[in-house]
Enzyme design. Structure first.
Site, PDB file in Angstrom:
ATOM      1  N   GLU A   1      23.001  80.488  58.957  1.00  0.00           N
ATOM      2  CA  GLU A   1      22.207  79.340  58.414  1.00  0.00           C
ATOM      3  C   GLU A   1      22.154  78.295  59.700  1.00  0.00           C
ATOM      4  O   GLU A   1      21.458  77.136  59.284  1.00  0.00           O
ATOM      5  CB  GLU A   1      22.953  78.782  57.120  1.00  0.00           C
ATOM      6  CG  GLU A   1      24.271  78.285  57.465  1.00  0.00           C
ATOM      7  CD  GLU A   1      24.761  77.757  55.962  1.00  0.00           C
ATOM      8  OE1 GLU A   1      24.122  77.432  55.228  1.00  0.00           O
ATOM      9  OE2 GLU A   1      26.177  77.703  55.847  1.00  0.00           O
TER      10      GLU A   1
ATOM     11  N   HIS B   1      27.613  73.397  47.411  1.00  0.00           N
ATOM     12  CA  HIS B   1      26.610  72.468  46.754  1.00  0.00           C
ATOM     13  C   HIS B   1      26.520  72.307  45.274  1.00  0.00           C
ATOM     14  O   HIS B   1      25.799  71.706  44.758  1.00  0.00           O
ATOM     15  CB  HIS B   1      25.239  72.753  47.541  1.00  0.00           C
ATOM     16  CG  HIS B   1      25.176  72.647  48.924  1.00  0.00           C
ATOM     17  ND1 HIS B   1      25.312  71.604  49.788  1.00  0.00           N
ATOM     18  CD2 HIS B   1      24.768  73.691  49.784  1.00  0.00           C
ATOM     19  CE1 HIS B   1      24.938  71.929  50.909  1.00  0.00           C
ATOM     20  NE2 HIS B   1      24.753  72.996  51.002  1.00  0.00           N
TER      21      HIS B   1
ATOM     22  N   ASP C   1      18.692  76.543  54.826  1.00  0.00           N
ATOM     23  CA  ASP C   1      19.132  76.110  56.080  1.00  0.00           C
ATOM     24  C   ASP C   1      18.796  76.962  57.365  1.00  0.00           C
ATOM     25  O   ASP C   1      18.492  76.222  58.560  1.00  0.00           O
ATOM     26  CB  ASP C   1      20.675  76.252  56.207  1.00  0.00           C
ATOM     27  CG  ASP C   1      21.231  74.875  55.306  1.00  0.00           C
ATOM     28  OD1 ASP C   1      20.988  73.891  55.651  1.00  0.00           O
ATOM     29  OD2 ASP C   1      22.017  75.163  54.222  1.00  0.00           O
TER      30      ASP C   1
ATOM     31  N   ARG D   1      30.945  80.812  46.963  1.00  0.00           N
ATOM     32  CA  ARG D   1      30.683  80.455  48.105  1.00  0.00           C
ATOM     33  C   ARG D   1      31.668  78.783  48.154  1.00  0.00           C
ATOM     34  O   ARG D   1      31.682  77.956  47.149  1.00  0.00           O
ATOM     35  CB  ARG D   1      29.283  79.740  48.218  1.00  0.00           C
ATOM     36  CG  ARG D   1      28.921  78.857  49.427  1.00  0.00           C
ATOM     37  CD  ARG D   1      27.749  78.791  49.988  1.00  0.00           C
ATOM     38  NE  ARG D   1      26.992  77.736  49.184  1.00  0.00           N
ATOM     39  CZ  ARG D   1      25.610  77.608  49.306  1.00  0.00           C
ATOM     40  NH1 ARG D   1      25.138  77.878  50.368  1.00  0.00           N
ATOM     41  NH2 ARG D   1      25.130  76.569  48.619  1.00  0.00           N
TER      42      ARG D   1
END
Length: 255
Positions: free
Chosen positions: A149, A46, A175, A72
């Site tokens: 998540e 993200h 999430d 990530r």
């Protein structure tokens, strides 16, 4: 701790506190990496950066000589995982792990050894400066964490935690809140359900002898998570803190 030390610390039962970066701003990342955090989490899923931004931020973390860089990845994909590790990440946090098979695929993409059905292609462009360059050294020192998540991931969390070669379970609370029926990430009506899911995930990691890890919005929340038994906690992000600091200074000036 510096770089490889964090692997030994976490696998030995110790704790680590990190900071999250979503901006392609290596000068800022270098300064944050000198603040005393054990690791800097670089967000390729993200975050507002591509591979070049991940590479620059990893180099900035290394330039600070104080923290480890953990990425990530954009997806549970051998290319994404391999690129992050070849760029010099000490470890990867792999998103959207729903099943033990998903977790095993993440481990396989990050390892060379046949023990883990290793699929990592050999090309340690920067990682050889920090880990290895022997594949056995990389397999020993590289961290692999699976994100819990989704509703499916939570339902399978005990089986995911048992996957050989997985180092930890990393909770994405926003999430996970949606996964337990929250209308939005901070939905107070589902706070108890979220905390139950968080505790189930922590307990699954503990039972499997791997690291329970979680993201948090601020230092106070991070402290609460550490007190509750989490051993790897990441704080906030550079973008959210930049905005919060700017708003606070503006409010003070106008008071």
């Amino acid at each position: 701790m510096h770089h490889n030390d964090i692997t030994e610390t976490l696998r030995g039962g110790g704790t680590a506190v990190g900071y999250w970066t979503v901006l392609d701003a290596p000068v800022a990342t270098e300064r944050v990496a000198r603040a005393g955090y054990d690791y800097i989490g670089i967000d390729a899923q993200h975050g507002l950066m591509g591979y070049d931004g991940v590479l620059r931020n990893l180099m900035a973390v290394d330039a600070a000589h104080a923290a480890a860089g953990i990425v990530r990845t954009a997806a549970n994909d051998p290319v994404c995982i391999g690129q992050a590790l070849d760029a010099g990440a000490l470890g990867v946090i792999v998103p959207l792990v729903d099943t033990p098979e998903d977790a095993a695929a993440a481990v396989s993409a990050a390892r060379y050894s046949a023990r883990f059905s290793g699929r990592r292609s050999y090309g340690p462009m920067r990682s050889a400066l920090r880990i290895g360059p022997r594949p056995a050294d990389s397999d020993r020192e590289t961290l692999v964490l699976a994100m819990i998540e989704t509703a499916e991931g939570l339902a399978n969390v005990e089986q995911i935690a048992a996957v050989d070669g997985l180092d930890g379970l990393y909770i994405g609370p926003s999430d996970l809140m949606l996964a337990v029926g929250g209308a939005y990430p901070a939905d107070p009506d589902r706070a108890d359900a979220l905390e139950a899911a968080v505790e189930r995930t922590r307990a699954a990691a503990d039972a499997a002898g791997i690291v329970p890890a979680i993201h948090s919005l601020d230092g106070a929340t991070a402290k609460r998570r550490l007190d509750a038994g989490f051993r790897m906690v990441t704080i906030a992000s550079d973008l959210t803190h930049l905005e919060a600091a700017a708003r606070a200074h503006l409010a003070a000036a106008k008071a």
